[in-house]
Design a protein around this motif. Structure first.
Motif, PDB file in Angstrom:
ATOM      1  N   GLY A  28      -5.059 -36.067  96.852  1.00 61.81           N
ATOM      2  CA  GLY A  28      -4.299 -37.280  97.331  1.00 61.81           C
ATOM      3  C   GLY A  28      -2.944 -36.735  97.644  1.00 61.81           C
ATOM      4  O   GLY A  28      -2.338 -37.484  98.635  1.00 61.81           O
ATOM      5  N   TRP A  29      -2.508 -36.143  96.779  1.00 62.68           N
ATOM      6  CA  TRP A  29      -0.806 -35.430  97.104  1.00 62.68           C
ATOM      7  C   TRP A  29      -0.830 -34.726  98.329  1.00 62.68           C
ATOM      8  O   TRP A  29       0.193 -34.568  99.082  1.00 62.68           O
ATOM      9  N   LEU A  30      -1.797 -33.848  98.358  1.00 61.26           N
ATOM     10  CA  LEU A  30      -1.914 -32.729  99.420  1.00 61.26           C
ATOM     11  C   LEU A  30      -2.272 -33.319 100.585  1.00 61.26           C
ATOM     12  O   LEU A  30      -1.748 -32.873 101.933  1.00 61.26           O
ATOM     13  N   ALA A  31      -2.754 -34.540 100.636  1.00 60.18           N
ATOM     14  CA  ALA A  31      -2.948 -35.086 102.096  1.00 60.18           C
ATOM     15  C   ALA A  31      -1.871 -36.231 102.379  1.00 60.18           C
ATOM     16  O   ALA A  31      -2.000 -36.841 103.581  1.00 60.18           O
ATOM     17  N   MET A  88      -3.710 -32.106 113.426  1.00 59.62           N
ATOM     18  CA  MET A  88      -4.882 -31.326 113.259  1.00 59.62           C
ATOM     19  C   MET A  88      -4.573 -30.239 112.042  1.00 59.62           C
ATOM     20  O   MET A  88      -5.529 -29.906 111.203  1.00 59.62           O
ATOM     21  N   LEU A  89      -3.425 -29.789 111.993  1.00 58.19           N
ATOM     22  CA  LEU A  89      -3.185 -28.891 110.874  1.00 58.19           C
ATOM     23  C   LEU A  89      -3.082 -29.561 109.295  1.00 58.19           C
ATOM     24  O   LEU A  89      -3.714 -29.220 108.549  1.00 58.19           O
ATOM     25  N   PHE A  90      -2.350 -30.839 109.498  1.00 59.47           N
ATOM     26  CA  PHE A  90      -2.159 -31.470 108.256  1.00 59.47           C
ATOM     27  C   PHE A  90      -3.550 -31.901 107.903  1.00 59.47           C
ATOM     28  O   PHE A  90      -3.892 -31.840 106.554  1.00 59.47           O
ATOM     29  N   SER A  91      -4.331 -32.481 108.821  1.00 58.45           N
ATOM     30  CA  SER A  91      -5.749 -33.044 108.412  1.00 58.45           C
ATOM     31  C   SER A  91      -6.690 -31.906 108.037  1.00 58.45           C
ATOM     32  O   SER A  91      -7.602 -32.009 107.014  1.00 58.45           O
ATOM     33  N   ALA A  92      -6.517 -30.603 108.463  1.00 57.15           N
ATOM     34  CA  ALA A  92      -7.474 -29.616 108.235  1.00 57.15           C
ATOM     35  C   ALA A  92      -7.062 -29.143 106.546  1.00 57.15           C
ATOM     36  O   ALA A  92      -8.017 -29.072 105.607  1.00 57.15           O
ATOM     37  N   LEU A  93      -5.661 -29.248 106.416  1.00 54.79           N
ATOM     38  CA  LEU A  93      -5.437 -29.061 104.888  1.00 54.79           C
ATOM     39  C   LEU A  93      -5.775 -30.130 103.951  1.00 54.79           C
ATOM     40  O   LEU A  93      -6.307 -29.900 102.707  1.00 54.79           O
ATOM     41  N   ALA A  94      -5.911 -31.504 104.406  1.00 53.82           N
ATOM     42  CA  ALA A  94      -6.245 -32.545 103.700  1.00 53.82           C
ATOM     43  C   ALA A  94      -7.960 -32.549 103.378  1.00 53.82           C
ATOM     44  O   ALA A  94      -8.236 -32.727 102.176  1.00 53.82           O
ATOM     45  N   GLY A  95      -8.560 -31.984 104.300  1.00 55.47           N
ATOM     46  CA  GLY A  95      -9.999 -31.965 104.266  1.00 55.47           C
ATOM     47  C   GLY A  95     -10.524 -30.928 103.333  1.00 55.47           C
ATOM     48  O   GLY A  95     -11.453 -30.894 102.602  1.00 55.47           O
ATOM     49  N   ILE A  96      -9.601 -29.499 103.517  1.00 55.25           N
ATOM     50  CA  ILE A  96     -10.061 -28.491 102.358  1.00 55.25           C
ATOM     51  C   ILE A  96      -9.701 -28.900 101.130  1.00 55.25           C
ATOM     52  O   ILE A  96     -10.299 -28.598 100.191  1.00 55.25           O
ATOM     53  N   ALA A  97      -8.611 -29.738 100.979  1.00 55.41           N
ATOM     54  CA  ALA A  97      -8.081 -30.139  99.592  1.00 55.41           C
ATOM     55  C   ALA A  97      -9.244 -30.916  98.995  1.00 55.41           C
ATOM     56  O   ALA A  97      -9.528 -31.112  97.980  1.00 55.41           O
ATOM     57  N   GLY A  98      -9.804 -32.110  99.890  1.00 59.55           N
ATOM     58  CA  GLY A  98     -10.712 -32.783  99.464  1.00 59.55           C
ATOM     59  C   GLY A  98     -12.028 -32.134  99.225  1.00 59.55           C
ATOM     60  O   GLY A  98     -12.895 -32.573  98.156  1.00 59.55           O
ATOM     61  N   MET A  99     -12.280 -31.078  99.706  1.00 58.12           N
ATOM     62  CA  MET A  99     -13.463 -30.427  99.163  1.00 58.12           C
ATOM     63  C   MET A  99     -13.403 -29.351  97.886  1.00 58.12           C
ATOM     64  O   MET A  99     -14.209 -29.315  97.161  1.00 58.12           O
ATOM     65  N   SER A 100     -12.203 -28.776  97.710  1.00 58.53           N
ATOM     66  CA  SER A 100     -12.058 -27.613  96.639  1.00 58.53           C
ATOM     67  C   SER A 100     -11.100 -28.362  95.603  1.00 58.53           C
ATOM     68  O   SER A 100     -11.007 -27.718  94.493  1.00 58.53           O
ATOM     69  N   LEU A 101     -10.165 -29.135  95.963  1.00 56.82           N
ATOM     70  CA  LEU A 101      -8.966 -29.738  94.876  1.00 56.82           C
ATOM     71  C   LEU A 101      -9.047 -31.063  94.951  1.00 56.82           C
ATOM     72  O   LEU A 101      -7.899 -31.734  95.200  1.00 56.82           O
ATOM     73  N   GLN A 102     -10.015 -31.699  94.328  1.00 55.81           N
ATOM     74  CA  GLN A 102     -10.080 -33.215  94.548  1.00 55.81           C
ATOM     75  C   GLN A 102      -8.979 -33.800  93.635  1.00 55.81           C
ATOM     76  O   GLN A 102      -8.456 -34.950  94.045  1.00 55.81           O
ATOM     77  N   ALA A 103      -8.681 -33.345  92.415  1.00 54.35           N
ATOM     78  CA  ALA A 103      -7.691 -33.810  91.528  1.00 54.35           C
ATOM     79  C   ALA A 103      -6.345 -33.868  92.501  1.00 54.35           C
ATOM     80  O   ALA A 103      -5.572 -34.843  92.138  1.00 54.35           O
ATOM     81  N   LEU A 104      -6.145 -32.954  93.392  1.00 56.87           N
ATOM     82  CA  LEU A 104      -4.712 -33.163  94.058  1.00 56.87           C
ATOM     83  C   LEU A 104      -4.760 -33.260  95.280  1.00 56.87           C
ATOM     84  O   LEU A 104      -3.904 -33.172  96.159  1.00 56.87           O
TER      85      LEU A 104
END
Length: 484
Positions: free
Chosen positions: A414-417, A396-412
């Motif tokens: 893929g790496w953050l997910a 859940m923690l990793f997925s939440a970080l991936a979702g937030i990154a997909g919303m606001s840091l689309q360029a990164l």
């Protein structure tokens, strides 16, 4: 007030379960006149000062009468649905879930806030309908939809189904909560591949509509469906995280912050039976913890069940998930502590031992009802839960970080997910591997008499264990934190 014969907690718990009995009886068409409520109230007021034993009887009569009256009044509000079965209807509904395409290319979603236009005009009808039809490219949760089709009766928690209907979206829900939820789900889809993205949405917000049917079957075969049905376990992880982050703060700050986050989580995930029950448990446990008190598990179960069923009696009439939720809850808060003390004596169980024990107790309490309703049970569910469930908080923690990154840091994104992608892939591959052996689902037909006998045996076991321990355990905040 109640003398030495009965404690206040006993009176309250008895009243809650009597109210639930009244609701259940009202679902069978039983009606109780209002004069009985007044009579029971008079007897209660007299008995609490004179005849202490009679006070318990008067509480049973009074609360049962209130439950029957509440159930009867609610049932009458459902009459417009029942009177229009097998008729063509035109109605306005609010989408309670995102629409998905079925194998017949229909858009399927649940609708509530029902308003009939033809053949009768009514508004504010409770209940939920399954809507399937054509005419629009997509339906999102919160949309207002005009539906034209034939209404048919259906079993389960829904009150009917309108199939092959003509659909027209007449309004969008553009509130900040819905916009944020849609953006987060889109962020997950941008950062993670399928089926990891859909699985992550199920873990975080309980969105099951986009999960592939193959994955649903694998989760069902391994007894892991509960991890994608947003429930107390998801809420527990969030609450524990908040309490750890705020360690050292005052109790007032912790309670207020946790309460706000729980309310936001409810708005995002929707008000399903399991998550509403979990939110009430969380609220009551935080309230008791703030004042340094403890709840008896049966009292807590009775209060939460009475509140949820009283607000929406359909839960106790036809929602199997509501029953399974409370049975699992009872297994974890009542049976698990008793077995813990018998097995581990004075030693405190380790994390793996605790997960195994609580999973076993939850499954034992729900097994008879599962056999009676679904007529099959997974023999590998205990092992699957032991291997998968401890990984859910980290996922859940990793997925939440991936979702937030997909919303606001689309360029990164893929790496953050990558952490979420790796962990979710491992969980899905392990689930698929465990679901492959033949014969892991045992089919058994259980009769009503068998169902009653098994639950009578479980009740007897709990009574014997509690008598040897000299009373049922009291639930503490640490036990709520482990509740599924």
């Amino acid at each position: 007030m109640f003398g030495k014969n009965f404690r206040r907690t006993t009176i309250i718990a008895t009243g809650c379960f009597s109210f639930l009995t009244g609701l259940a009886v009202a679902g069978q068409g039983v009606v109780w006149h209002h004069s009985y409520i007044a009579l029971a109230l008079i007897i209660f007021m007299i008995s609490v000062t004179r005849l202490k034993t009679l006070s318990l009887v008067s509480v049973i009569i009074l609360c049962s009468a209130i439950g029957i009256t509440r159930g009867h009044n609610f049932s009458k509000r459902l009459n417009p649905i029942k009177s229009n079965y097998d008729k063509k209807v035109v109605m306005q509904v609010r989408a309670a879930s995102d629409g998905v395409y079925t194998n017949k290319a229909q858009i399927s979603f649940d609708g509530d806030n029902l308003q009939f236009i033809e053949p009768i005009q009514t508004a504010n009808i409770p209940g939920r309908l399954l809507i399937e039809g054509y005419g629009t490219k997509g339906v999102l949760r919160g949309d207002l939809v005009m539906v034209e089709g034939k209404l048919r009766q259906i079993r389960g928690s829904r009150q009917g189904v309108v199939g092959f209907a003509d659909l027209r979206v007449i309004g969008r829900d553009n509130s900040k909560v819905e916009v944020t939820r849609r953006g987060f789900v889109a962020g997950l889809s941008s950062a993670l591949p399928e089926p990891q993205a859909s699985f992550a949405a199920g873990l975080l917000i309980g969105q099951r509509t986009t999960i592939p049917d193959t994955l649903k079957k694998e989760l069902s075969a391994t007894g892991l469906t509960h991890i994608i049905a947003v429930s107390g376990y998801n809420l527990t992880i969030i609450v524990r995280g908040v309490m750890r982050l705020m360690r050292g703060r005052s109790k007032f700050q912790i309670v207020v912050t946790t309460s706000v986050i729980v309310c936001l989580f409810l708005l995002i995930t929707g008000f399903s039976a399991s998550i509403v029950r979990a939110a009430l448990v969380c609220g009551l446990s935080l309230f008791a913890w703030y004042f340094g008190r403890q709840f008896k598990p049966w009292l807590l179960i009775g209060i939460v069940a009475a509140v949820t069923a009283g607000v929406y009696p359909i839960y106790i009439w036809s929602d199997i998930g509501w029953y399974l939720s409370f049975l699992a809850f009872g297994g974890i808060l009542v049976l698990a502590p008793l077995l813990h003390d018998r097995i581990f004596k004075k030693r405190k169980a380790k994390l793996i031992e605790l997960v195994l024990l609580e999973t076993f107790c939850a499954q034992i309490m729900t097994l008879p009802l599962i056999l009676y309703i679904f007529q099959e049970v997974s023999i590998i569910s205990l092992l699957a839960n032991l291997l998968i469930v401890p990984l859910v908080p980290l996922a859940m923690l990793f997925s939440a970080l991936a979702g937030i990154a997909g919303m606001s840091l689309q360029a990164l994104s893929g790496w953050l997910a990558w952490p979420a992608r790796g962990l979710l892939t491992y969980m899905l591959d392990l689930t698929s591997l465990l679901s492959r052996p033949r014969g892991i689902l045992i089919e058994r037909v259980l009769s009503v008499s068998g169902l009653i006998f098994l639950y009578a045996c479980l009740t007897l076991i709990i009574i014997i264990l509690s008598v040897r321990k000299r009373g049922l355990p009291r639930a503490t905040i640490t036990e709520y934190e482990r509740t599924f």
